[in-house]
Scaffold this active site. Structure first.
Site, PDB file in Angstrom:
ATOM      1  N   THR A 202       0.839  -1.200   0.000  1.00 59.25           N
ATOM      2  CA  THR A 202       0.000   0.000   0.000  1.00 59.25           C
ATOM      3  C   THR A 202       0.863   1.234   0.000  1.00 59.25           C
ATOM      4  O   THR A 202       1.926   1.228   0.610  1.00 59.25           O
ATOM      5  CB  THR A 202      -0.821  -0.003   1.311  1.00 59.25           C
ATOM      6  OG1 THR A 202      -1.689  -1.116   1.266  1.00 59.25           O
ATOM      7  CG2 THR A 202      -1.601   1.276   1.515  1.00 59.25           C
ATOM      8  N   ARG A 230     -13.482  -8.643   0.759  1.00 60.15           N
ATOM      9  CA  ARG A 230     -12.500  -8.397   1.824  1.00 60.15           C
ATOM     10  C   ARG A 230     -12.044  -6.935   1.802  1.00 60.15           C
ATOM     11  O   ARG A 230     -11.740  -6.373   0.753  1.00 60.15           O
ATOM     12  CB  ARG A 230     -11.287  -9.311   1.617  1.00 60.15           C
ATOM     13  CG  ARG A 230     -10.186  -9.161   2.681  1.00 60.15           C
ATOM     14  CD  ARG A 230      -9.079  -8.221   2.265  1.00 60.15           C
ATOM     15  NE  ARG A 230      -7.940  -8.267   3.187  1.00 60.15           N
ATOM     16  CZ  ARG A 230      -6.926  -7.417   3.154  1.00 60.15           C
ATOM     17  NH1 ARG A 230      -6.895  -6.462   2.266  1.00 60.15           N
ATOM     18  NH2 ARG A 230      -5.933  -7.528   4.006  1.00 60.15           N
ATOM     19  N   VAL A 231     -12.024  -6.327   2.969  1.00 60.44           N
ATOM     20  CA  VAL A 231     -11.484  -4.972   3.105  1.00 60.44           C
ATOM     21  C   VAL A 231     -10.324  -5.040   4.086  1.00 60.44           C
ATOM     22  O   VAL A 231     -10.438  -5.662   5.142  1.00 60.44           O
ATOM     23  CB  VAL A 231     -12.578  -4.003   3.618  1.00 60.44           C
ATOM     24  CG1 VAL A 231     -11.976  -2.648   3.965  1.00 60.44           C
ATOM     25  CG2 VAL A 231     -13.685  -3.838   2.565  1.00 60.44           C
ATOM     26  N   GLY A 232      -9.231  -4.413   3.723  1.00 59.07           N
ATOM     27  CA  GLY A 232      -8.057  -4.427   4.597  1.00 59.07           C
ATOM     28  C   GLY A 232      -8.043  -3.242   5.539  1.00 59.07           C
ATOM     29  O   GLY A 232      -9.061  -2.591   5.791  1.00 59.07           O
ATOM     30  N   ASP A 233      -6.864  -2.951   6.045  1.00 56.84           N
ATOM     31  CA  ASP A 233      -6.705  -1.847   6.994  1.00 56.84           C
ATOM     32  C   ASP A 233      -6.684  -0.479   6.317  1.00 56.84           C
ATOM     33  O   ASP A 233      -7.015   0.539   6.937  1.00 56.84           O
ATOM     34  CB  ASP A 233      -5.392  -2.016   7.777  1.00 56.84           C
ATOM     35  CG  ASP A 233      -4.183  -2.075   6.852  1.00 56.84           C
ATOM     36  OD1 ASP A 233      -4.291  -2.692   5.763  1.00 56.84           O
ATOM     37  OD2 ASP A 233      -3.137  -1.497   7.193  1.00 56.84           O
ATOM     38  N   GLY A 254       1.253  -3.750   4.817  1.00 56.74           N
ATOM     39  CA  GLY A 254       1.449  -5.128   5.254  1.00 56.74           C
ATOM     40  C   GLY A 254       0.118  -5.815   5.440  1.00 56.74           C
ATOM     41  O   GLY A 254      -0.900  -5.364   4.916  1.00 56.74           O
ATOM     42  N   GLY A 256      -3.157  -6.474   6.420  1.00 56.79           N
ATOM     43  CA  GLY A 256      -4.113  -5.546   6.997  1.00 56.79           C
ATOM     44  C   GLY A 256      -4.872  -6.076   8.196  1.00 56.79           C
ATOM     45  O   GLY A 256      -5.205  -5.327   9.119  1.00 56.79           O
TER      46      GLY A 256
HETATM   47  N1  ASP Z   1      -2.388  -3.301   4.063  1.00 58.08           N
HETATM   48  C1  ASP Z   1      -2.952  -3.669   2.797  1.00 58.08           C
HETATM   49  C2  ASP Z   1      -4.090  -4.619   2.990  1.00 58.08           C
HETATM   50  O1  ASP Z   1      -4.022  -5.476   3.842  1.00 58.08           O
HETATM   51  C3  ASP Z   1      -1.984  -4.245   1.852  1.00 58.08           C
HETATM   52  C4  ASP Z   1      -0.541  -3.878   2.016  1.00 58.08           C
HETATM   53  O2  ASP Z   1      -0.191  -2.840   2.456  1.00 58.08           O
HETATM   54  O3  ASP Z   1       0.325  -4.647   1.682  1.00 58.08           O
HETATM   55  O4  ASP Z   1      -5.040  -4.525   2.257  1.00 58.08           O
END
Ligand code: ASP
Length: 342
Positions: A202, A230-233, A254, A256
């Site tokens: 990200t 799916r929704v991440g952080d 990383g 999420g």
């Molecule tokens: N943090 C993001 C997610 O989990 C992806 C990433 O930063 O690698 O969607």
């Protein structure tokens, strides 16, 4: 040398020294006054350098931090070769590119979109959610409807390269995070990695403009081959991004899910409020993830990046390989964060 001439020479030197001292004193005072107002932009990963450069054009001209970070975020969002953000991002397991983004300023104004399809610049939709609606977050169909009503155009975001990678992944459908695959993928190294290209990465940008206003922006295509919906952080205020102008700002990249369960970026900002410097605050937030399950943490990556209101910055990650980019009036560089496991 006559006594008089000697006297004159000494007096002149003395007067010059006083003048010089005055000047340097004035310069110091000026520097101090401007201390919190020197613009700065920092962002996750090495590809943040190009985003910073775009944001810097606005910051150095005295522009608003939110406008600057939005423009910076547009760079990876529009880059088809960046397979972790915006156009060209890896799709979910159903082959759909779904984007997450959010934006926030130091006065806690914020906007967010999640699981948004067909729109190349989700960060700009998030900005409009902040500016034009009474809400903080729009998702899926509703977010798309809002974007279209505000003049955004529907586009196919799945590039042939990402479609090919998805079809390749479908052959095994193996789903496991590989540490820093994102960074290696960016460097064209993904063929060498085990388990196929599972890719997550990200861009989070944090900045201060010349008025001292703080802001943050975060945009991503999320985890590659994620479950539909799916929704991440990254679009979650407090997880992937948090900004409080009284203290500072933080963002993450990383896995999420780990960041959401620890309210990662909010945690970093609160630790800075308690007096930890940006790197130490990021380290403590990382430790919270690691301590929950150290064995598990060996196999996943999370990195935090933080900026305090005085412009000091720092980062920390679970594993080596988390890089970040910095641009201010004195420096433009890419740094590697320290890590829990070396
Ligand atoms: N943090 C993001 C997610 O989990 C992806 C990433 O930063 O690698 O969607």
């Amino acid at each position: 040398m006559s006594q008089r001439r000697k006297f004159l020479q000494t007096s002149l030197a003395g007067a010059l020294a006083v003048l010089w001292q005055r000047k340097s004193l004035a310069a110091v005072v000026k520097e101090k006054q401007q201390g919190t107002k020197d613009p700065v932009v920092i962002s996750t990963w090495d590809f943040g350098k190009a985003a910073n450069a775009e944001a810097w054009k606005i910051l150095v001209a005295g522009g608003d931090v939110i406008d600057a970070l939005e423009k910076g975020a547009h760079v990876p969002e529009a880059d088809p070769n960046n397979q972790t953000v915006g156009y060209g991002g890896f799709p979910d397991r159903d082959g759909k590119v779904t984007l997450d983004a959010c934006i926030m300023d130091g006065a806690l104004n914020c906007g967010s979109v999640a699981a948004l399809e067909h729109i190349m610049h989700p960060i700009s939709v998030a900005k409009l959610v902040m500016q034009k609606t009474p809400h903080v977050m729009l998702v899926g169909e509703g977010a798309l409807q809002f974007a279209l009503a505000n003049g955004f155009k529907k586009q196919n975001l799945l590039t042939p390269a990402s479609e090919k990678a998805w079809k390749e992944w479908l052959k095994t459908s193996k789903y496991e995070p590989v540490i820093n695959i994102e960074n290696k993928a960016w460097q064209g190294d993904k063929k060498k990695l085990p388990g196929g290209p599972y890719n997550h990465d990200t861009i989070g940008l944090l900045g201060i403009d010349s008025t001292g206003k703080m802001g943050g922006a975060c945009t991503t295509s999320g985890a590659a081959w994620k479950m539909r919906g799916r929704v991440g952080d990254s679009p979650i205020i407090g997880a992937g991004l948090y900004v409080d102008g009284e203290v500072g700002a933080a963002t993450s990249s990383g896995l999420g899910e780990e960041v959401i369960r620890t309210c990662g970026s909010h945690t970093v900002v609160e630790l800075m409020r308690q007096g930890f410097d940006p790197e130490a605050a990021c380290r403590k937030a990382v430790e919270r993830i690691v301590n929950r399950d150290p064995e598990r943490a060996k196999k996943l990556q999370v990195g935090f990046l933080a900026l305090d209101k005085a412009g000091n910055y720092g980062a920390f990650a679970i594993h080596k390989g988390f890089t970040y980019s910095v641009k201010n009036g004195r420096e433009e560089k890419v740094l590697e964060a320290k890590s829990y496991f070396s």
